[in-house]
Design an enzyme around this catalytic site. Sequence first.
Site, PDB file in Angstrom:
ATOM      1  N   PRO A   2     -39.240 -12.937  35.879  1.00  0.00           N
ATOM      2  CA  PRO A   2     -38.436 -14.254  36.021  1.00  0.00           C
ATOM      3  C   PRO A   2     -36.817 -14.371  36.197  1.00  0.00           C
ATOM      4  O   PRO A   2     -36.246 -13.676  35.470  1.00  0.00           O
ATOM      5  CB  PRO A   2     -38.926 -14.965  34.893  1.00  0.00           C
ATOM      6  CG  PRO A   2     -40.301 -14.402  34.435  1.00  0.00           C
ATOM      7  CD  PRO A   2     -40.088 -13.147  34.956  1.00  0.00           C
ATOM      8  N   GLU A   3     -36.491 -15.011  37.221  1.00  0.00           N
ATOM      9  CA  GLU A   3     -34.974 -15.337  37.294  1.00  0.00           C
ATOM     10  C   GLU A   3     -34.715 -16.832  37.288  1.00  0.00           C
ATOM     11  O   GLU A   3     -35.689 -17.728  36.871  1.00  0.00           O
ATOM     12  CB  GLU A   3     -34.348 -14.426  38.401  1.00  0.00           C
ATOM     13  CG  GLU A   3     -34.707 -12.863  38.469  1.00  0.00           C
ATOM     14  CD  GLU A   3     -34.225 -12.237  39.795  1.00  0.00           C
ATOM     15  OE1 GLU A   3     -33.379 -12.843  40.300  1.00  0.00           O
ATOM     16  OE2 GLU A   3     -34.854 -11.475  39.974  1.00  0.00           O
ATOM     17  N   LYS A  58     -31.675 -18.127  32.937  1.00  0.00           N
ATOM     18  CA  LYS A  58     -32.999 -17.785  32.692  1.00  0.00           C
ATOM     19  C   LYS A  58     -33.449 -18.467  31.616  1.00  0.00           C
ATOM     20  O   LYS A  58     -34.620 -18.325  31.063  1.00  0.00           O
ATOM     21  CB  LYS A  58     -33.061 -16.252  32.854  1.00  0.00           C
ATOM     22  CG  LYS A  58     -32.626 -15.419  33.968  1.00  0.00           C
ATOM     23  CD  LYS A  58     -32.924 -13.836  33.647  1.00  0.00           C
ATOM     24  CE  LYS A  58     -31.988 -13.206  34.569  1.00  0.00           C
ATOM     25  NZ  LYS A  58     -31.869 -11.881  34.521  1.00  0.00           N
ATOM     26  N   ARG A 111     -47.348  -9.477  29.011  1.00  0.00           N
ATOM     27  CA  ARG A 111     -46.816  -8.332  28.683  1.00  0.00           C
ATOM     28  C   ARG A 111     -46.001  -8.487  27.530  1.00  0.00           C
ATOM     29  O   ARG A 111     -45.498  -7.529  27.045  1.00  0.00           O
ATOM     30  CB  ARG A 111     -45.881  -8.013  29.905  1.00  0.00           C
ATOM     31  CG  ARG A 111     -46.706  -7.558  31.228  1.00  0.00           C
ATOM     32  CD  ARG A 111     -45.690  -6.880  32.182  1.00  0.00           C
ATOM     33  NE  ARG A 111     -45.207  -5.534  31.763  1.00  0.00           N
ATOM     34  CZ  ARG A 111     -44.428  -5.113  32.447  1.00  0.00           C
ATOM     35  NH1 ARG A 111     -43.753  -5.134  33.657  1.00  0.00           N
ATOM     36  NH2 ARG A 111     -43.907  -3.717  32.104  1.00  0.00           N
ATOM     37  N   ARG A 151     -14.141  -5.118  39.972  1.00  0.00           N
ATOM     38  CA  ARG A 151     -13.810  -3.689  40.697  1.00  0.00           C
ATOM     39  C   ARG A 151     -15.151  -2.844  41.188  1.00  0.00           C
ATOM     40  O   ARG A 151     -15.117  -1.989  41.965  1.00  0.00           O
ATOM     41  CB  ARG A 151     -12.926  -2.799  39.698  1.00  0.00           C
ATOM     42  CG  ARG A 151     -11.426  -3.465  39.655  1.00  0.00           C
ATOM     43  CD  ARG A 151     -10.671  -2.654  38.603  1.00  0.00           C
ATOM     44  NE  ARG A 151      -9.449  -3.422  38.414  1.00  0.00           N
ATOM     45  CZ  ARG A 151      -8.241  -3.346  39.067  1.00  0.00           C
ATOM     46  NH1 ARG A 151      -8.260  -2.522  40.327  1.00  0.00           N
ATOM     47  NH2 ARG A 151      -7.261  -4.071  38.901  1.00  0.00           N
ATOM     48  N   ARG A 250     -30.253  -0.274  38.688  1.00  0.00           N
ATOM     49  CA  ARG A 250     -31.570  -1.028  39.314  1.00  0.00           C
ATOM     50  C   ARG A 250     -31.790  -0.754  40.596  1.00  0.00           C
ATOM     51  O   ARG A 250     -30.889  -0.356  41.282  1.00  0.00           O
ATOM     52  CB  ARG A 250     -31.041  -2.537  39.174  1.00  0.00           C
ATOM     53  CG  ARG A 250     -30.748  -2.978  37.805  1.00  0.00           C
ATOM     54  CD  ARG A 250     -31.791  -2.798  36.603  1.00  0.00           C
ATOM     55  NE  ARG A 250     -32.843  -3.621  36.835  1.00  0.00           N
ATOM     56  CZ  ARG A 250     -33.091  -5.069  36.864  1.00  0.00           C
ATOM     57  NH1 ARG A 250     -31.963  -5.648  36.207  1.00  0.00           N
ATOM     58  NH2 ARG A 250     -34.006  -5.651  37.404  1.00  0.00           N
TER      59      ARG A 250
END
Length: 263
Positions: A2-3, A58, A111, A151, A250
């Site tokens: 979930p975001e 979130k 979970r 950067r 990621r």
Amino acid sequence: MPELPEAEAARQRIEAGALNRTITGVFLGEVSHMSLPSADELAGFVGTQFTRTQRHGKYIFAGSKDGPWLHIHLGMAGSLRVVDTDETPPKYVRLSIAFEGGTQLLFRDPRKFGHIQLIEDVEAFIDGKGLGPDALQIGDNAFANRVGTTRGAIKSALLSQKKLAGVGNLWADEALYQTGIHPEARACDLPTGKIASLHGTMRDILGAVIDTGAVYSKLPEDWLIHNRKVGAACARCDGGEITVKKVGGRSSYHCPAHQMRND
Ligand SMILES: [Zn+2]
């Protein structure tokens, strides 16, 4: 995982089904190894009402003007829904809150990466976490300053909750894909127009996901979400193929044919 849009859809479900109703009971499920308040702490909500909700990034909050607030974080796979009390509950319910009138709010988390906390002050909590502005609320200048001057890789900047709160791996990839920016592009090398267009696209994506209640099958066919596999044909350019690369640790799905490093 979930975001922001999933959290916002969950907040809206609380808002629609669980506000201004007297709480008649709070029940914990099997919560070993989870971070949740004790049954005694939660019992303090019985007889009170949630009268407002809030969300930042979130993070979801339900409470009342004088507090305390329940802070709910969905973790990897958590969800919130309001159902009738006589409905058979699904598996993996960790917390249920019963309301007068026969409804209950369920926090389901197969979970167990989610967590719940009692907090007194939402603003102090957000400050304490060092969270940046909410990704739906952040203004054009703040986005350009916080994300566009970085950067490092643009993908990592989008994921940094200190720069802006709420965007995770899935919707960062989607925003870069739809804007045509390579996840490894150095943020500070991108033209200001491109950063502005990324901001607009990100906001549109988050809004569209919220509008579907975070039901991904209802999202447009040419979105990356339907196509996150190596070798899939790109829906945005001729001959492009989806590939994956680790950026900032990621897995970043993207199309090298139309997502540019610097232009
Ligand atoms: Zn492409």
